[in-house]
Design an enzyme around this catalytic site. Structure first.
Site, PDB file in Angstrom:
ATOM      1  N   HIS A 298     -23.174 -19.482 -72.443  1.00 23.26           N
ATOM      2  CA  HIS A 298     -22.872 -19.040 -73.813  1.00 23.26           C
ATOM      3  C   HIS A 298     -22.985 -20.208 -74.794  1.00 23.26           C
ATOM      4  CE1 HIS A 298     -20.740 -15.510 -76.002  1.00 23.26           C
ATOM      5  NE2 HIS A 298     -21.642 -16.089 -76.766  1.00 23.26           N
TER       6      HIS A 298
ATOM      7  N   ASP B  48     -32.543  -0.637 -84.524  1.00 17.97           N
ATOM      8  CA  ASP B  48     -31.290  -0.936 -85.223  1.00 17.97           C
ATOM      9  C   ASP B  48     -31.062   0.149 -86.266  1.00 17.97           C
ATOM     10  OD1 ASP B  48     -29.184  -1.893 -86.819  1.00 17.97           O
ATOM     11  OD2 ASP B  48     -29.719  -3.967 -86.395  1.00 17.97           O
TER      12      ASP B  48
ATOM     13  N   ILE C 188     -30.500 -12.791 -86.584  1.00 15.15           N
ATOM     14  CA  ILE C 188     -31.022 -13.443 -85.378  1.00 15.15           C
ATOM     15  C   ILE C 188     -32.280 -12.738 -84.895  1.00 15.15           C
ATOM     16  CG2 ILE C 188     -30.548 -14.004 -82.968  1.00 15.15           C
ATOM     17  CD1 ILE C 188     -27.557 -14.221 -83.791  1.00 15.15           C
TER      18      ILE C 188
ATOM     19  N   GLU D 242     -15.729 -14.280 -69.511  1.00 19.81           N
ATOM     20  CA  GLU D 242     -16.018 -15.673 -69.831  1.00 19.81           C
ATOM     21  C   GLU D 242     -14.720 -16.474 -69.934  1.00 19.81           C
ATOM     22  OE1 GLU D 242     -18.498 -15.984 -73.279  1.00 19.81           O
ATOM     23  OE2 GLU D 242     -20.175 -14.935 -72.329  1.00 19.81           O
TER      24      GLU D 242
END
Length: 320
Positions: free
Chosen positions: A282, A175, A156, A264
């Site tokens: 989301h 990362d 992504i 959520e």
């Protein structure tokens, strides 16, 4: 004998259903966020060979034990924080996910939030609806020349970087697990604090793991610049949400675009009252295109596994 496959938390897309039905599988589905009592009863009654996880609170060991014939757990997506991976591993039940199937949609959503914030769309929409036509109220800015810092540089993040660069954004990424070969025309930052302190826009793309839970905490939010924007299309639990809210309320950072939350579905939050925040429920990875791709891939991999056919290693979740 046909396979029994249960989708826990709403049915998958018709394209995926068609693949499973064509195999002769018996399909069972629950509504979104079924109660634990209903899940236990359904699993015990139908004893599925595989479950596909969509919208549930958590699949733990007790629920797995309710289906003694369970051979595979498949996540309809890529986030597996709603599955007890350790419990599945202890029971020799592999867990797979739809790696990469919705990555483009999530990257587009992150870019959309960046554009909406930098172009002040929400505020300008409110002004028009309130009958105000005053260009002095516009607080938009160009993306050209601004520094986009990506926290997490998997598929992504890499897609977002390729989208952002033609707009003139200067992209860097943190990362520790990504190979050097992934950083094509992207500056690798080896210290997360440095990336946060020097970025005009920070976009979060790391999975939720024990190491990343609360990664963006009070101290790290404090490193961000007053004009900085924060984007989260990853997992809400990676961020200290109260600390983020406090920073937004005090205008210690300029704004945020949030697609995920610590709880959520979320309950009423101070975020609802902030005019420097854009919120979405989301949905970054659930465009119609992404749902078709995820459902198709998931259905194919479930059938491959149950038939004893090869499933690519990249789809299996590794125990932490």
């Amino acid at each position: 004998m046909p396979f029994v496959i249960a989708t826990l938390g709403t049915q998958i897309a018709p394209e995926g259903v068609a693949i499973l039905e064509a195999s002769g599988a018996t399909l069972i589905a629950t509504p979104a966020y079924p109660s634990r009592t209903d899940l236990l009863a359904l699993l015990a009654q139908h004893n599925p060979d595989a479950v596909i996880i969509r919208l549930i609170e958590h699949l733990d060991g007790e629920l797995m034990d309710a289906a003694p014939n369970l051979k595979l757990i498949a996540k309809h997506g890529v986030g597996t924080n709603d599955i007890d991976i350790a419990a599945a591993t202890a029971r020799n039940i592999p867990v797979i996910m739809a790696t990469g199937a919705n990555a483009h949609s999530v990257a587009e959503h992150a870019l959309g939030l960046i554009l909406a914030l930098t172009k002040d769309f929400a505020a300008q929409d409110r002004h028009i609806r309130a009958g105000r036509w005053d260009k002095k109220l516009y607080a938009g800015r160009e993306l050209r020349g601004q520094k986009l810092g990506l926290v997490g540089f998997g598929l992504i993040g890499q897609i977002l970087a390729r989208m952002a660069q033609p707009l003139g954004l200067l992209v860097s990424a943190y990362d520790p697990y990504a190979p050097d070969s992934a950083f094509d025309n992207v500056t690798r930052i080896t210290d997360l604090d440095s990336l946060l302190a020097t970025s005009d826009i920070v976009s979060l793309h790391t999975p939720l793991t024990p190491a990343t839970r609360g990664l963006i905490d009070t101290n790290r939010i404090a490193l961000m610049q007053p004009h900085a924007l924060f984007i989260n299309t990853a997992r809400g639990e990676v961020v200290d949400e109260p600390a983020l809210i406090a920073a937004l309320q005090a205008k210690k950072i300029a704004g945020a675009g949030l697609d995920s939350f610590a709880e959520e579905p979320p309950q009423r939050s101070p975020l609802w009252n902030l005019d420097n925040v854009i919120l979405t429920p989301h949905v970054a990875g659930v465009t119609e295109d992404a749902k078709r791709a995820v459902s198709t891939l998931t259905a194919q991999n479930v059938l491959h596994f149950l038939r004893g056919e090869a499933v690519e290693p990249r789809y299996f979740v590794k125990p932490s």
